[in-house]
Scaffold this active site. Structure first.
Site, PDB file in Angstrom:
ATOM      1  N   TYR A   1      -9.938  -0.663   6.628  1.00 16.40           N
ATOM      2  CA  TYR A   1      -9.269   0.621   6.409  1.00 16.40           C
ATOM      3  C   TYR A   1     -10.299   1.716   6.108  1.00 16.40           C
TER       4      TYR A   1
ATOM      5  N   ARG B   1     -10.789  -3.432  -4.093  1.00 11.86           N
ATOM      6  CA  ARG B   1     -10.748  -4.509  -3.089  1.00 11.86           C
ATOM      7  C   ARG B   1     -11.957  -4.348  -2.189  1.00 11.86           C
TER       8      ARG B   1
ATOM      9  N   GLU C   1     -10.546  -4.763   4.650  1.00 13.50           N
ATOM     10  CA  GLU C   1      -9.667  -4.983   5.818  1.00 13.50           C
ATOM     11  C   GLU C   1      -9.868  -3.960   6.936  1.00 13.50           C
TER      12      GLU C   1
ATOM     13  N   HIS D   1      -8.962  -5.924  10.104  1.00 17.44           N
ATOM     14  CA  HIS D   1      -7.776  -6.287  10.887  1.00 17.44           C
ATOM     15  C   HIS D   1      -8.121  -6.514  12.367  1.00 17.44           C
TER      16      HIS D   1
ATOM     17  N   GLN E   1       5.848 -15.694  10.116  1.00 17.43           N
ATOM     18  CA  GLN E   1       6.987 -15.404  10.999  1.00 17.43           C
ATOM     19  C   GLN E   1       7.971 -14.382  10.425  1.00 17.43           C
TER      20      GLN E   1
ATOM     21  N   ARG F   1       1.584 -14.098  -0.101  1.00 19.60           N
ATOM     22  CA  ARG F   1       2.725 -14.743   0.555  1.00 19.60           C
ATOM     23  C   ARG F   1       3.311 -15.902  -0.273  1.00 19.60           C
TER      24      ARG F   1
ATOM     25  N   ARG G   1       6.969 -20.602  34.614  1.00 16.51           N
ATOM     26  CA  ARG G   1       7.449 -20.005  35.856  1.00 16.51           C
ATOM     27  C   ARG G   1       7.276 -18.487  35.848  1.00 16.51           C
ATOM     28  N   LYS G   2       7.413 -17.883  34.674  1.00 17.63           N
ATOM     29  CA  LYS G   2       7.243 -16.423  34.571  1.00 17.63           C
ATOM     30  C   LYS G   2       5.848 -16.020  34.995  1.00 17.63           C
TER      31      LYS G   2
ATOM     32  N   VAL H   1      27.206 -39.293  12.629  1.00 17.30           N
ATOM     33  CA  VAL H   1      28.558 -38.920  12.213  1.00 17.30           C
ATOM     34  C   VAL H   1      29.438 -38.618  13.420  1.00 17.30           C
TER      35      VAL H   1
ATOM     36  N   CYS I   1       4.452 -21.575   0.611  1.00 18.48           N
ATOM     37  CA  CYS I   1       4.225 -20.721   1.791  1.00 18.48           C
ATOM     38  C   CYS I   1       3.487 -21.547   2.836  1.00 18.48           C
TER      39      CYS I   1
ATOM     40  N   GLY J   1       0.804  -1.216   0.000  1.00 17.46           N
ATOM     41  CA  GLY J   1       0.000   0.000   0.000  1.00 17.46           C
ATOM     42  C   GLY J   1       0.840   1.270   0.000  1.00 17.46           C
TER      43      GLY J   1
HETATM   44  P1  FAD Z   1      17.032 -29.837  14.034  1.00 15.80           P
HETATM   45  O1  FAD Z   1      15.783 -29.559  13.338  1.00 15.80           O
HETATM   46  O2  FAD Z   1      17.018 -30.129  15.438  1.00 15.80           O
HETATM   47  O3  FAD Z   1      17.874 -30.883  13.204  1.00 15.80           O
HETATM   48  C1  FAD Z   1      19.074 -31.437  13.647  1.00 15.80           C
HETATM   49  C2  FAD Z   1      19.315 -32.768  12.952  1.00 15.80           C
HETATM   50  O4  FAD Z   1      20.638 -33.204  13.226  1.00 15.80           O
HETATM   51  C3  FAD Z   1      18.411 -33.885  13.420  1.00 15.80           C
HETATM   52  O5  FAD Z   1      17.720 -34.444  12.321  1.00 15.80           O
HETATM   53  C4  FAD Z   1      19.360 -34.909  14.068  1.00 15.80           C
HETATM   54  O6  FAD Z   1      18.953 -36.232  13.845  1.00 15.80           O
HETATM   55  C5  FAD Z   1      20.655 -34.598  13.355  1.00 15.80           C
HETATM   56  N1  FAD Z   1      21.868 -34.986  14.092  1.00 15.80           N
HETATM   57  C6  FAD Z   1      22.238 -34.607  15.326  1.00 15.80           C
HETATM   58  N2  FAD Z   1      23.464 -35.119  15.634  1.00 15.80           N
HETATM   59  C7  FAD Z   1      23.866 -35.826  14.561  1.00 15.80           C
HETATM   60  C8  FAD Z   1      25.038 -36.563  14.236  1.00 15.80           C
HETATM   61  N3  FAD Z   1      26.050 -36.653  15.057  1.00 15.80           N
HETATM   62  N4  FAD Z   1      25.088 -37.177  13.036  1.00 15.80           N
HETATM   63  C9  FAD Z   1      24.077 -37.096  12.152  1.00 15.80           C
HETATM   64  N5  FAD Z   1      22.949 -36.401  12.410  1.00 15.80           N
HETATM   65  C10 FAD Z   1      22.849 -35.767  13.587  1.00 15.80           C
HETATM   66  N6  FAD Z   1      10.054 -23.306  14.226  1.00 15.80           N
HETATM   67  C11 FAD Z   1       9.443 -22.350  13.542  1.00 15.80           C
HETATM   68  O7  FAD Z   1      10.121 -21.467  13.009  1.00 15.80           O
HETATM   69  N7  FAD Z   1       8.098 -22.322  13.407  1.00 15.80           N
HETATM   70  C12 FAD Z   1       7.319 -23.259  13.945  1.00 15.80           C
HETATM   71  O8  FAD Z   1       6.097 -23.202  13.808  1.00 15.80           O
HETATM   72  C13 FAD Z   1       7.931 -24.299  14.667  1.00 15.80           C
HETATM   73  N8  FAD Z   1       7.181 -25.254  15.234  1.00 15.80           N
HETATM   74  C14 FAD Z   1       7.808 -26.243  15.941  1.00 15.80           C
HETATM   75  C15 FAD Z   1       7.015 -27.217  16.513  1.00 15.80           C
HETATM   76  C16 FAD Z   1       7.608 -28.248  17.225  1.00 15.80           C
HETATM   77  C17 FAD Z   1       6.743 -29.270  17.857  1.00 15.80           C
HETATM   78  C18 FAD Z   1       9.028 -28.305  17.344  1.00 15.80           C
HETATM   79  C19 FAD Z   1       9.674 -29.427  18.103  1.00 15.80           C
HETATM   80  C20 FAD Z   1       9.809 -27.327  16.778  1.00 15.80           C
HETATM   81  C21 FAD Z   1       9.203 -26.280  16.074  1.00 15.80           C
HETATM   82  N9  FAD Z   1       9.946 -25.266  15.506  1.00 15.80           N
HETATM   83  C22 FAD Z   1       9.324 -24.279  14.802  1.00 15.80           C
HETATM   84  C23 FAD Z   1      11.395 -25.158  15.732  1.00 15.80           C
HETATM   85  C24 FAD Z   1      12.205 -25.642  14.527  1.00 15.80           C
HETATM   86  O9  FAD Z   1      11.748 -26.885  14.117  1.00 15.80           O
HETATM   87  C25 FAD Z   1      13.667 -25.672  14.928  1.00 15.80           C
HETATM   88  O10 FAD Z   1      14.085 -24.397  15.327  1.00 15.80           O
HETATM   89  C26 FAD Z   1      14.527 -26.138  13.759  1.00 15.80           C
HETATM   90  O11 FAD Z   1      14.154 -27.420  13.353  1.00 15.80           O
HETATM   91  C27 FAD Z   1      16.007 -26.147  14.140  1.00 15.80           C
HETATM   92  O12 FAD Z   1      16.710 -26.532  12.999  1.00 15.80           O
HETATM   93  P2  FAD Z   1      18.125 -27.236  13.020  1.00 15.80           P
HETATM   94  O13 FAD Z   1      18.374 -27.647  11.619  1.00 15.80           O
HETATM   95  O14 FAD Z   1      19.103 -26.353  13.682  1.00 15.80           O
HETATM   96  O15 FAD Z   1      18.000 -28.495  13.954  1.00 15.80           O
HETATM   97  P1  NAP Z   2      10.969 -21.652  24.447  1.00 13.69           P
HETATM   98  O1  NAP Z   2      10.041 -20.896  23.581  1.00 13.69           O
HETATM   99  O2  NAP Z   2      12.220 -21.031  24.847  1.00 13.69           O
HETATM  100  O3  NAP Z   2      10.131 -22.066  25.727  1.00 13.69           O
HETATM  101  C1  NAP Z   2      10.681 -22.796  26.773  1.00 13.69           C
HETATM  102  C2  NAP Z   2       9.701 -22.850  27.948  1.00 13.69           C
HETATM  103  O4  NAP Z   2      10.284 -23.587  28.964  1.00 13.69           O
HETATM  104  C3  NAP Z   2       9.349 -21.491  28.478  1.00 13.69           C
HETATM  105  O5  NAP Z   2       7.953 -21.447  28.673  1.00 13.69           O
HETATM  106  C4  NAP Z   2      10.110 -21.401  29.794  1.00 13.69           C
HETATM  107  O6  NAP Z   2       9.256 -20.673  30.645  1.00 13.69           O
HETATM  108  C5  NAP Z   2      10.281 -22.863  30.190  1.00 13.69           C
HETATM  109  N1  NAP Z   2      11.545 -23.136  30.862  1.00 13.69           N
HETATM  110  C6  NAP Z   2      12.782 -22.683  30.555  1.00 13.69           C
HETATM  111  N2  NAP Z   2      13.698 -23.217  31.395  1.00 13.69           N
HETATM  112  C7  NAP Z   2      13.029 -24.017  32.238  1.00 13.69           C
HETATM  113  C8  NAP Z   2      13.435 -24.835  33.341  1.00 13.69           C
HETATM  114  N3  NAP Z   2      14.697 -24.918  33.708  1.00 13.69           N
HETATM  115  N4  NAP Z   2      12.484 -25.500  33.989  1.00 13.69           N
HETATM  116  C9  NAP Z   2      11.194 -25.434  33.628  1.00 13.69           C
HETATM  117  N5  NAP Z   2      10.760 -24.670  32.606  1.00 13.69           N
HETATM  118  C10 NAP Z   2      11.675 -23.972  31.914  1.00 13.69           C
HETATM  119  O7  NAP Z   2      11.359 -23.005  23.747  1.00 13.69           O
HETATM  120  P2  NAP Z   2      10.518 -24.194  23.144  1.00 13.69           P
HETATM  121  O8  NAP Z   2       9.077 -24.131  23.476  1.00 13.69           O
HETATM  122  O9  NAP Z   2      11.300 -25.395  23.549  1.00 13.69           O
HETATM  123  O10 NAP Z   2      10.673 -23.988  21.594  1.00 13.69           O
HETATM  124  C11 NAP Z   2      11.963 -24.098  20.987  1.00 13.69           C
HETATM  125  C12 NAP Z   2      12.045 -23.141  19.843  1.00 13.69           C
HETATM  126  O11 NAP Z   2      11.186 -23.563  18.793  1.00 13.69           O
HETATM  127  C13 NAP Z   2      11.637 -21.773  20.273  1.00 13.69           C
HETATM  128  O12 NAP Z   2      12.666 -20.839  20.007  1.00 13.69           O
HETATM  129  C14 NAP Z   2      10.422 -21.471  19.463  1.00 13.69           C
HETATM  130  O13 NAP Z   2      10.451 -20.155  18.919  1.00 13.69           O
HETATM  131  C15 NAP Z   2      10.441 -22.472  18.340  1.00 13.69           C
HETATM  132  N6  NAP Z   2       9.060 -22.844  18.061  1.00 13.69           N
HETATM  133  C16 NAP Z   2       8.285 -21.961  17.392  1.00 13.69           C
HETATM  134  C17 NAP Z   2       6.975 -22.238  17.176  1.00 13.69           C
HETATM  135  C18 NAP Z   2       6.103 -21.277  16.411  1.00 13.69           C
HETATM  136  O14 NAP Z   2       4.935 -21.524  16.289  1.00 13.69           O
HETATM  137  N7  NAP Z   2       6.617 -20.202  15.876  1.00 13.69           N
HETATM  138  C19 NAP Z   2       6.431 -23.412  17.660  1.00 13.69           C
HETATM  139  C20 NAP Z   2       7.228 -24.284  18.351  1.00 13.69           C
HETATM  140  C21 NAP Z   2       8.538 -23.978  18.562  1.00 13.69           C
HETATM  141  P3  NAP Z   2       9.608 -20.299  32.168  1.00 13.69           P
HETATM  142  O15 NAP Z   2      11.100 -20.094  32.178  1.00 13.69           O
HETATM  143  O16 NAP Z   2       8.807 -19.085  32.460  1.00 13.69           O
HETATM  144  O17 NAP Z   2       9.144 -21.450  32.949  1.00 13.69           O
HETATM  145 FE1  SF4 Z   3       4.577 -17.683   3.983  1.00 14.23          FE
HETATM  146 FE2  SF4 Z   3       5.790 -17.856   6.369  1.00 14.23          FE
HETATM  147 FE3  SF4 Z   3       7.118 -17.081   4.171  1.00 14.23          FE
HETATM  148 FE4  SF4 Z   3       5.324 -15.457   5.285  1.00 14.23          FE
HETATM  149  S1  SF4 Z   3       7.210 -16.163   6.213  1.00 14.23           S
HETATM  150  S2  SF4 Z   3       5.558 -15.895   3.124  1.00 14.23           S
HETATM  151  S3  SF4 Z   3       3.791 -16.919   5.912  1.00 14.23           S
HETATM  152  S4  SF4 Z   3       6.222 -19.080   4.568  1.00 14.23           S
END
Ligand code: FAD
Ligand code: NAP
Ligand code: SF4
Length: 703
Positions: A179, A227, A177, A265, A357, A329, A587-588, A473, A352, A71
């Site tokens: 506006y 629109r 939206e 919105h 995010q 997107r 905990r927060k 590895v 997308c 816009g």
């Molecule tokens: P990982 O995804 O953890 O990958 C690491 C890989 O390394 C694994 O496959 C493991 O098997 C492999 N590995 C480790 N050690 C070795 C070794 N020695 N040899 C060979 N392989 C090895 N993020 C978002 O942005 N948006 C979301 O909506 C979102 N939703 C999430 C929902 C859930 C339930 C979870 C669990 C995570 C979510 N995340 C989300 C977080 C996101 O998935 C992670 O931040 C991201 O996957 C991290 O990427 P990475 O490649 O660093 O590690």
């Molecule tokens: P996180 O967002 O950092 O949350 C961790 C949670 O654990 C917090 O609620 C924290 O709250 C608690 N915590 C931390 N230390 C603790 C302790 N010692 N004992 C008990 N509680 C503790 O991490 P996450 O949920 O594991 O997610 C991992 C990453 O994946 C994040 O960075 C997140 O952005 C990403 N992710 C993103 C999405 C998405 O939709 N965008 C979805 C899933 C994951 P308190 O310290 O207040 O207890």
């Molecule tokens: Fe689509 Fe997410 Fe990329 Fe935005 S950041 S364009 S919602 S995949």
């Protein structure tokens, strides 16, 4: 830049005949039915529009039929925020020529969106039909006098004239939206008693005048998109009769195309988030199409929202919902979307995932837009994947690279590096690629993560990455490589709660990856992104409304706008009982989910509330025992309370898995390899897939 060029357009024509068909507007023809919807990127603000030009040029090269800019305000009062992009002078029009010339040189067409934000403006000069503060801006607008309304109309018309001067093929007049224009239409925000308020014929006068006078000023051979807010999704929203009356009036009054707007919105119904079913609102445009057909109006209608793959777009058109499909997107995620569809290579589209995010959430934080799955979006001039030079001793010569970990970081690093021409070996201990994405994809409402995995899997094949699954590895396996990229991800943080060795304690990995049995009453420790996702997984019990449109509509109280004004069901959202009784803890002190995305956090909180999840902050975890989880409150550890539960799920954050990186740091020097550590292995705090992918792409672009 995409390194594999589609070969022939023929296969796609058979698959998507409607989507790829040209659209004749009489004075001009669009090459297909894809309209790139307006998106504010941050590149609009400021005087230098060369980066915006590069961004649109890539999409024009990708064969989009018609693009709409983010816009631009027609005057200062219409700014979204101070110094927002404005088009009101010939000087500004000249600056825009860099955009229009780039698009035209690539064979594309582009329209400029005229956006007047009215009471949504985030500045003190806001104006509106009535001085009513909106829930999304702290600034109360000034009520316009009748002359003030006239000035705004003239500003719209002037902006369109300047857009033509700048070389645009048309304008989109933003009438939805919530506006400025929308604010005149609804009695909820328009309390005027002059000729611009009162009954609907007065309230709709503003858009009708704007369209008619714009048409008169720009001539017949210039695209005017209007629109139209087809379903307001707010209490006091327009009735269907009103929407239809306006749609017909603007179509007959000079609009070349009518685009669909969904929801104000300030609406409390999600409209574009990933949990919204695909094409969830195409039926609304279809209703309008029937109204137009009944009176012989042929103005093309565009439908919109959560259409992210060519087969979805094709189906919507085949079902007669619209004449064109707006995708915004999805074209951030992949500039070559249309080109790949036309070449029959939809499996190579970077889809997308509707996470918001890196796009909308960035805009709300005043950051430049990008895309989680495509960090090049809006960074086209700076993040360039240059092919490497083979048989050369130069810095960018072909190298042998090992990437350890096939999560999003490792997959991106491997495919970008291999796509540039390096020899890449990608290892993962698991038997499938994806790392944590394999847990994200099973959460209800996050089904789009399957598409991300499909795309990455296909990129591995297309770029010729040597994939070694089921291979953990160690340092000794990494001899003979020039570079080693460690992307080993994370391990869950151990919260060290007394009694956590109790059989009722599971980790999020046990629940989402290993599908271990979970009891009826559950306490979830940790309310970050994963805690919220686990809670949603547990209450849904395997049913996702994202793949069930009627259930999703009932859940959010969306109904036919012909049944209820604004399309909000009078009965409100329909609450279905949760599959389990869940307590989510942190905990927060304060509201849970504060760290979730700006544009999606409220949806997660609302969804859990509807499932009666108890959200409790400010706790201390004292102990876990057979009776459940004992918590106290506050610094003084008062009010000890047992939370009776059958299962406790630990979602207490993550720590980097650095064993390999640390060992390589020591031994790698001897082996003369260059070590890079990315993603969770580098830093787990606030890690998400966006950061992992961005970091990996930037590294791989430089190797
Ligand atoms: P990982 O995804 O953890 O990958 C690491 C890989 O390394 C694994 O496959 C493991 O098997 C492999 N590995 C480790 N050690 C070795 C070794 N020695 N040899 C060979 N392989 C090895 N993020 C978002 O942005 N948006 C979301 O909506 C979102 N939703 C999430 C929902 C859930 C339930 C979870 C669990 C995570 C979510 N995340 C989300 C977080 C996101 O998935 C992670 O931040 C991201 O996957 C991290 O990427 P990475 O490649 O660093 O590690
Ligand atoms: P996180 O967002 O950092 O949350 C961790 C949670 O654990 C917090 O609620 C924290 O709250 C608690 N915590 C931390 N230390 C603790 C302790 N010692 N004992 C008990 N509680 C503790 O991490 P996450 O949920 O594991 O997610 C991992 C990453 O994946 C994040 O960075 C997140 O952005 C990403 N992710 C993103 C999405 C998405 O939709 N965008 C979805 C899933 C994951 P308190 O310290 O207040 O207890
Ligand atoms: Fe689509 Fe997410 Fe990329 Fe935005 S950041 S364009 S919602 S995949």
């Amino acid at each position: 830049m995409t390194l594999s060029t589609p070969r022939s357009p023929q296969p796609g024509l058979a698959l998507y005949p409607q989507l790829l068909a040209p659209l004749d507007l009489g004075f001009t023809q669009l090459k297909n039915r894809v309209l790139m919807g307006s998106m504010h990127t941050g590149l609009e603000d400021g005087r230098d529009l060369t980066k915006l030009a590069a961004y649109f040029r890539e999409r024009a090269e990708g064969e989009v039929g018609l693009m709409v800019t983010g816009g631009f305000a027609p005057n200062i009062a219409g700014w979204a925020k101070p110094f927002a992009g404005t088009l009101s002078t010939s000087g500004a029009a000249r600056r825009h020529q860099v955009v229009t010339q780039a698009v035209h040189a690539a064979g594309g067409k582009i329209a400029l969106q005229i956006l007047h934000t009215g009471r949504y403006a985030y500045h003190p000069l806001a104006v509106a039909p009535t001085a009513l503060k909106s829930p999304i801006s702290p600034f109360k607008p000034f009520e316009l006098s009748s002359r003030g309304v006239e000035r705004q109309i003239r500003a719209f018309v002037n902006c369109a004239v300047k857009a033509r001067e700048a070389g645009y093929d048309g304008v989109e007049i933003m009438g939805s939206e919530g506006y400025f224009i929308n604010q005149f239409l609804s009695a909820f925000t328009n309390h005027r008693t002059d000729e611009w308020g009162g009954d609907y014929s007065n309230r709709m006068r503003l858009p009708v005048e704007i369209v008619a006078r714009t048409r008169e000023a720009v001539g017949r051979d210039f695209i005017i998109i209007y629109r139209l807010s087809m379903i307001d999704l707010i209490p006091g929203g327009s009735s269907w009769d009103e929407v239809v009356t306006l749609g017909k009036a603007v179509a007959q009054g000079g609009a070349s195309i009518i685009n669909t707007g969904i929801g104000w919105h300030e609406a409390r119904v999600p409209t574009i988030a990933t949990s919204v079913p695909r094409a969830a609102f195409a039926w609304v445009t279809k209703k309008m199409k029937a109204e137009f057909a009944a009176v012989g109006i042929t103005t093309p209608l565009v439908t919109s929202n959560r259409i992210n793959m060519p087969e979805v777009a094709e189906q919507v058109l085949a079902d007669g919902c619209a004449d064109m499909v707006s995708m915004a997107r999805p074209l951030l995620a992949d500039a070559d979307f249309v080109k790949k569809a036309a070449a029959g290579q939809a499996d190579q589209i970077n889809t997308c995932i509707a996470c918001n995010q890196a796009c909308l959430d960035h805009i709300f934080k005043n950051k430049l837009t990008s895309c989680l799955v495509n960090p090049r979006a809006c960074h086209e001039t700076e993040l360039v994947y240059r092919p490497v030079i083979s048989d050369s001793a130069s810095a960018s010569a072909r190298r042998r690279i090992a990437v350890v970990g096939a999560g999003p970081a490792g997959l991106t690093a491997a495919t970008v590096a291999a796509g540039r021409g390096h020899e890449v070996h990608l290892f993962d201990a698991a038997t499938e690629i994806g790392g944590q994405l394999n847990m994200a994809k099973v959460v209800p409402g996050k089904e789009e993560f399957h598409e991300m995995l499909r795309y990455l899997r296909r990129r591995v094949e297309v770029t010729g990455v040597h994939l070694h699954l089921g291979t953990r590895v160690q340092v000794q396996d990494l001899q003979g490589y020039d570079d080693v990229i460690v992307a080993t991800g994370v391990v869950p943080r151990d919260p060290k709660i007394p009694g956590q060795d109790n059989a009722k304690v599971l980790s999020y990995i046990d629940v989402l990856r290993h599908h271990k049995p979970v009891g009826q009453r559950v306490a979830v420790i940790g309310a970050g992104g994963i805690g919220f996702d686990v809670a949603e997984f547990l209450v849904a019990g395997g049913h996702s409304t994202t793949t069930d449109l009627p259930a999703w509509q009932a859940e959010w109280g969306v109904t036919d706008p012909a049944q209820a004004p604004g399309g909000l069901s009078p009965a409100g959202p329909m609450v279905t009982p949760p599959e389990r009784e869940v307590t989510l803890l942190q905990r927060k002190e304060g509201k849970l989910g504060e760290g979730l995305g700006k544009t999606t956090g409220w949806i997660h909180r609302a969804a859990l509330k509807m499932k009666r999840v108890k959200m409790v902050g400010g706790v201390n975890y004292e102990r876990i025992a057979d009776e459940g989880l004992l918590v106290t409150y506050g610094e003084k550890r008062e009010n000890p309370t047992w939370i009776a539960c059958d299962t406790v799920v630990l979602c207490a954050g993550q720590l980097p898995l650095r064993e390999l990186a640390d060992a390589l740091q020591v031994q790698g020097k001897k082996a003369h390899l260059t070590l890079h550590v990315i993603g969770g292995a580098l830093e787990a705090g606030e890690l998400d897939a966006k950061r992992a992918i961005d970091q990996a792409a930037r590294l791989a672009a430089t190797l």
